[in-house]
Design a protein around this motif. Structure first.
Motif, PDB file in Angstrom:
ATOM      1  N   HIS A   1      -3.822   6.837  13.815  1.00 56.37           N
ATOM      2  CA  HIS A   1      -3.619   5.494  14.352  1.00 56.37           C
ATOM      3  C   HIS A   1      -2.225   4.973  13.988  1.00 56.37           C
ATOM      4  CE1 HIS A   1      -5.148   5.745  10.357  1.00 56.37           C
ATOM      5  NE2 HIS A   1      -5.132   4.449  10.121  1.00 56.37           N
ATOM      6  N   ARG A   2      -1.823   5.201  12.730  1.00 56.81           N
ATOM      7  CA  ARG A   2      -0.525   4.707  12.251  1.00 56.81           C
ATOM      8  C   ARG A   2       0.611   5.489  12.892  1.00 56.81           C
ATOM      9  NH1 ARG A   2      -2.058   4.871   7.724  1.00 56.81           N
ATOM     10  NH2 ARG A   2      -2.715   2.701   7.770  1.00 56.81           N
TER      11      ARG A   2
ATOM     12  N   ASP B   1       1.663  -3.515   9.134  1.00 60.23           N
ATOM     13  CA  ASP B   1       0.602  -2.668   9.710  1.00 60.23           C
ATOM     14  C   ASP B   1      -0.698  -3.259   9.234  1.00 60.23           C
ATOM     15  OD1 ASP B   1      -1.509  -0.895   8.770  1.00 60.23           O
ATOM     16  OD2 ASP B   1      -0.274   0.846   9.138  1.00 60.23           O
ATOM     17  N   ASP B   2      -1.565  -3.699  10.139  1.00 54.25           N
ATOM     18  CA  ASP B   2      -2.922  -4.030   9.721  1.00 54.25           C
ATOM     19  C   ASP B   2      -3.817  -2.971  10.330  1.00 54.25           C
ATOM     20  OD1 ASP B   2      -4.294  -6.117   8.052  1.00 54.25           O
ATOM     21  OD2 ASP B   2      -5.654  -5.971   9.757  1.00 54.25           O
ATOM     22  N   SER B   3      -4.636  -2.376   9.479  1.00 60.95           N
ATOM     23  CA  SER B   3      -5.392  -1.219   9.946  1.00 60.95           C
ATOM     24  C   SER B   3      -6.737  -1.174   9.272  1.00 60.95           C
ATOM     25  CB  SER B   3      -4.599   0.056   9.668  1.00 60.95           C
ATOM     26  OG  SER B   3      -4.105   0.049   8.346  1.00 60.95           O
ATOM     27  N   GLY B   4      -7.605  -0.307   9.756  1.00 59.87           N
ATOM     28  CA  GLY B   4      -8.914  -0.178   9.143  1.00 59.87           C
ATOM     29  C   GLY B   4      -9.807   0.758   9.913  1.00 59.87           C
TER      30      GLY B   4
ATOM     31  N   GLU C   1      -4.086 -12.791   4.467  1.00 58.75           N
ATOM     32  CA  GLU C   1      -4.621 -12.180   5.703  1.00 58.75           C
ATOM     33  C   GLU C   1      -5.903 -12.913   6.030  1.00 58.75           C
ATOM     34  OE1 GLU C   1      -5.232  -7.866   5.660  1.00 58.75           O
ATOM     35  OE2 GLU C   1      -3.744  -7.761   4.054  1.00 58.75           O
TER      36      GLU C   1
ATOM     37  N   SER D   1     -11.659  -3.611   5.735  1.00 56.84           N
ATOM     38  CA  SER D   1     -11.671  -2.242   5.196  1.00 56.84           C
ATOM     39  C   SER D   1     -11.167  -2.158   3.761  1.00 56.84           C
ATOM     40  CB  SER D   1     -10.826  -1.317   6.084  1.00 56.84           C
ATOM     41  OG  SER D   1     -11.456  -1.144   7.328  1.00 56.84           O
ATOM     42  N   ALA D   2     -10.115  -2.916   3.441  1.00 60.34           N
ATOM     43  CA  ALA D   2      -9.522  -2.803   2.099  1.00 60.34           C
ATOM     44  C   ALA D   2     -10.437  -3.393   1.023  1.00 60.34           C
ATOM     45  CB  ALA D   2      -8.162  -3.504   2.064  1.00 60.34           C
TER      46      ALA D   2
ATOM     47  N   PHE E   1      -5.334   8.745   1.927  1.00 64.94           N
ATOM     48  CA  PHE E   1      -5.775   7.633   1.059  1.00 64.94           C
ATOM     49  C   PHE E   1      -6.957   6.966   1.724  1.00 64.94           C
ATOM     50  CE2 PHE E   1      -3.014   5.656   4.142  1.00 64.94           C
ATOM     51  CZ  PHE E   1      -3.515   4.382   4.336  1.00 64.94           C
ATOM     52  N   GLY E   2      -7.490   5.932   1.083  1.00 62.75           N
ATOM     53  CA  GLY E   2      -8.558   5.125   1.674  1.00 62.75           C
ATOM     54  C   GLY E   2      -9.772   5.956   2.087  1.00 62.75           C
TER      55      GLY E   2
ATOM     56  N   ASP F   1     -10.004   8.399   4.153  1.00 63.08           N
ATOM     57  CA  ASP F   1      -9.714   9.736   4.681  1.00 63.08           C
ATOM     58  C   ASP F   1     -10.739  10.809   4.276  1.00 63.08           C
ATOM     59  OD1 ASP F   1      -7.564   8.946   6.160  1.00 63.08           O
ATOM     60  OD2 ASP F   1      -6.050   9.539   4.706  1.00 63.08           O
TER      61      ASP F   1
ATOM     62  N   ASN G   1       0.848  -1.197   0.000  1.00 63.32           N
ATOM     63  CA  ASN G   1       0.000   0.000   0.000  1.00 63.32           C
ATOM     64  C   ASN G   1       0.884   1.248   0.000  1.00 63.32           C
ATOM     65  OD1 ASN G   1      -1.465   2.253   1.059  1.00 63.32           O
ATOM     66  ND2 ASN G   1      -3.038   0.856   1.820  1.00 63.32           N
TER      67      ASN G   1
ATOM     68  N   GLU H   1       3.403   7.275   4.397  1.00 64.90           N
ATOM     69  CA  GLU H   1       3.204   7.788   5.752  1.00 64.90           C
ATOM     70  C   GLU H   1       4.236   7.223   6.722  1.00 64.90           C
ATOM     71  OE1 GLU H   1      -0.880   7.310   6.977  1.00 64.90           O
ATOM     72  OE2 GLU H   1      -1.607   8.562   5.339  1.00 64.90           O
TER      73      GLU H   1
ATOM     74  N   LYS I   1       0.335   3.792   2.870  1.00 64.72           N
ATOM     75  CA  LYS I   1       0.930   3.384   4.154  1.00 64.72           C
ATOM     76  C   LYS I   1       2.446   3.598   4.125  1.00 64.72           C
ATOM     77  CE  LYS I   1      -2.115  -0.453   5.515  1.00 64.72           C
ATOM     78  NZ  LYS I   1      -2.098  -1.862   5.896  1.00 64.72           N
TER      79      LYS I   1
ATOM     80  N   PHE J   1     -10.270   4.978  13.340  1.00 59.35           N
ATOM     81  CA  PHE J   1      -9.277   4.200  12.610  1.00 59.35           C
ATOM     82  C   PHE J   1      -8.474   3.444  13.638  1.00 59.35           C
ATOM     83  CE2 PHE J   1      -9.352   7.377   9.005  1.00 59.35           C
ATOM     84  CZ  PHE J   1      -9.722   6.468   8.035  1.00 59.35           C
TER      85      PHE J   1
HETATM   86  P1  IMP Z   1      -4.907  -3.646   5.232  1.00 58.00           P
HETATM   87  O1  IMP Z   1      -3.903  -3.488   4.145  1.00 58.00           O
HETATM   88  O2  IMP Z   1      -5.602  -4.952   5.259  1.00 58.00           O
HETATM   89  O3  IMP Z   1      -4.337  -3.236   6.562  1.00 58.00           O
HETATM   90  O4  IMP Z   1      -6.066  -2.613   4.860  1.00 58.00           O
HETATM   91  C1  IMP Z   1      -6.121  -1.358   5.373  1.00 58.00           C
HETATM   92  C2  IMP Z   1      -7.309  -0.625   4.752  1.00 58.00           C
HETATM   93  O5  IMP Z   1      -7.887   0.191   5.775  1.00 58.00           O
HETATM   94  C3  IMP Z   1      -6.847   0.354   3.660  1.00 58.00           C
HETATM   95  O6  IMP Z   1      -6.909  -0.227   2.388  1.00 58.00           O
HETATM   96  C4  IMP Z   1      -7.844   1.487   3.826  1.00 58.00           C
HETATM   97  O7  IMP Z   1      -9.046   1.173   3.157  1.00 58.00           O
HETATM   98  C5  IMP Z   1      -8.131   1.502   5.318  1.00 58.00           C
HETATM   99  N1  IMP Z   1      -7.185   2.395   6.015  1.00 58.00           N
HETATM  100  C6  IMP Z   1      -6.148   2.049   6.828  1.00 58.00           C
HETATM  101  N2  IMP Z   1      -5.499   3.131   7.251  1.00 58.00           N
HETATM  102  C7  IMP Z   1      -6.102   4.182   6.695  1.00 58.00           C
HETATM  103  C8  IMP Z   1      -5.854   5.582   6.746  1.00 58.00           C
HETATM  104  O8  IMP Z   1      -4.894   6.077   7.364  1.00 58.00           O
HETATM  105  N3  IMP Z   1      -6.718   6.352   6.047  1.00 58.00           N
HETATM  106  C9  IMP Z   1      -7.759   5.849   5.339  1.00 58.00           C
HETATM  107  N4  IMP Z   1      -8.017   4.557   5.232  1.00 58.00           N
HETATM  108  C10 IMP Z   1      -7.189   3.725   5.912  1.00 58.00           C
END
Ligand code: IMP
Length: 212
Positions: free
Chosen positions: A194-195, A67-70, A40, A84-85, A165-166, A168, A9, A15, A12, A132
């Motif tokens: 969060h990140r 980093d796993d995030s959402g 995942e 989320s992705a 991105f995403g 935001d 990504n 950032e 990510k 987030f």
């Molecule tokens: P991962 O790659 O499975 O961790 O998916 C993370 C998904 O969460 C991203 O593709 C975005 O859709 C969303 N996401 C994570 N961090 C952010 C952020 O900082 N801003 C906006 N969307 C985020």
């Protein structure tokens, strides 16, 4: 310090480079020779994050982090969460990689429908609170270490801003009232995100341990 970041990504990666700064040379998974999608299949951010770091460590045998995030929306029971992705594909073919726009459309559609139903039933409007979340897994000498971050806010009714991105453009962070995350400068976003939180904890940990 040279370290591999288990991500494809670009948002990510950009950032993380900003947040960690000059003392770190971040190599993407592709640059480390891992071009396939890393599986995942966990049910939490931490499980998925661990899975990505373990996969990369097994393949490359180098220190790395993931980093796993959402986004978690309270009125949607915490969805999209770990999906989320790929939220636009949820309930259908999850292997289809949907873009950020269709994921945002689904969140707005679901939340606005709930709100419409609540108003029609004479109930109070649906809460639009969300956050987030991010779990970073740092793998040093094959041992995992976890660092978490979260950023509270609300879901807007429409997109604003071109940064980040995403999700935001529809996330209104409590820390910057009246602006979406996509309207913040990179520094502003990283200072509250969060990140940013999780990666600063990781950097502190590495510094305290003297890992170079
Ligand atoms: P991962 O790659 O499975 O961790 O998916 C993370 C998904 O969460 C991203 O593709 C975005 O859709 C969303 N996401 C994570 N961090 C952010 C952020 O900082 N801003 C906006 N969307 C985020």
């Amino acid at each position: 310090m040279k370290i591999v970041f288990a991500t494809g990504n670009k948002g990510k990666l950009r950032e993380a480079r900003e947040i960690l700064g000059e003392g770190y040379e971040l190599i993407s998974s592709a640059e480390a020779g891992v071009t396939e999608d890393i599986p995942e299949t966990g049910s939490t951010f931490q499980e998925n994050s661990l899975q990505k770091s373990e996969y990369l460590y097994r393949k490359c045998g180098v220190d790395c982090f993931s980093d796993d995030s959402g986004l978690e929306v309270d009125a949607l029971g915490g969805a999209p969460g770990i999906y989320s992705a790929r939220y636009a594909s949820l309930g259908g073919d999850l292997s289809i990689d949907h873009n950020f726009e269709s994921n945002i459309d689904r969140v707005l559609h679901e939340l606005n429908s709930l709100e419409f139903k609540a108003i029609a039933a004479g109930e109070k409007p649906t809460e639009r609170t969300a956050r987030f979340r991010c779990c970073v897994t740092l793998m040093i000498d094959g041992e995992p270490h976890f660092f978490d971050g979260s950023c509270e806010g609300k879901i807007a009714y429409e997109r604003t801003g071109n940064g980040g991105f995403g999700y935001d453009p529809i996330f209104l962070p409590d820390a910057f009232p009246g602006r979406s995350m996509a309207e913040l400068s990179e520094d502003e976003k990283n200072s509250i995100s969060h990140r940013g939180q999780a990666l600063r904890l990781m950097a502190d940990w590495l510094k305290t341990r003297g890992v170079k």
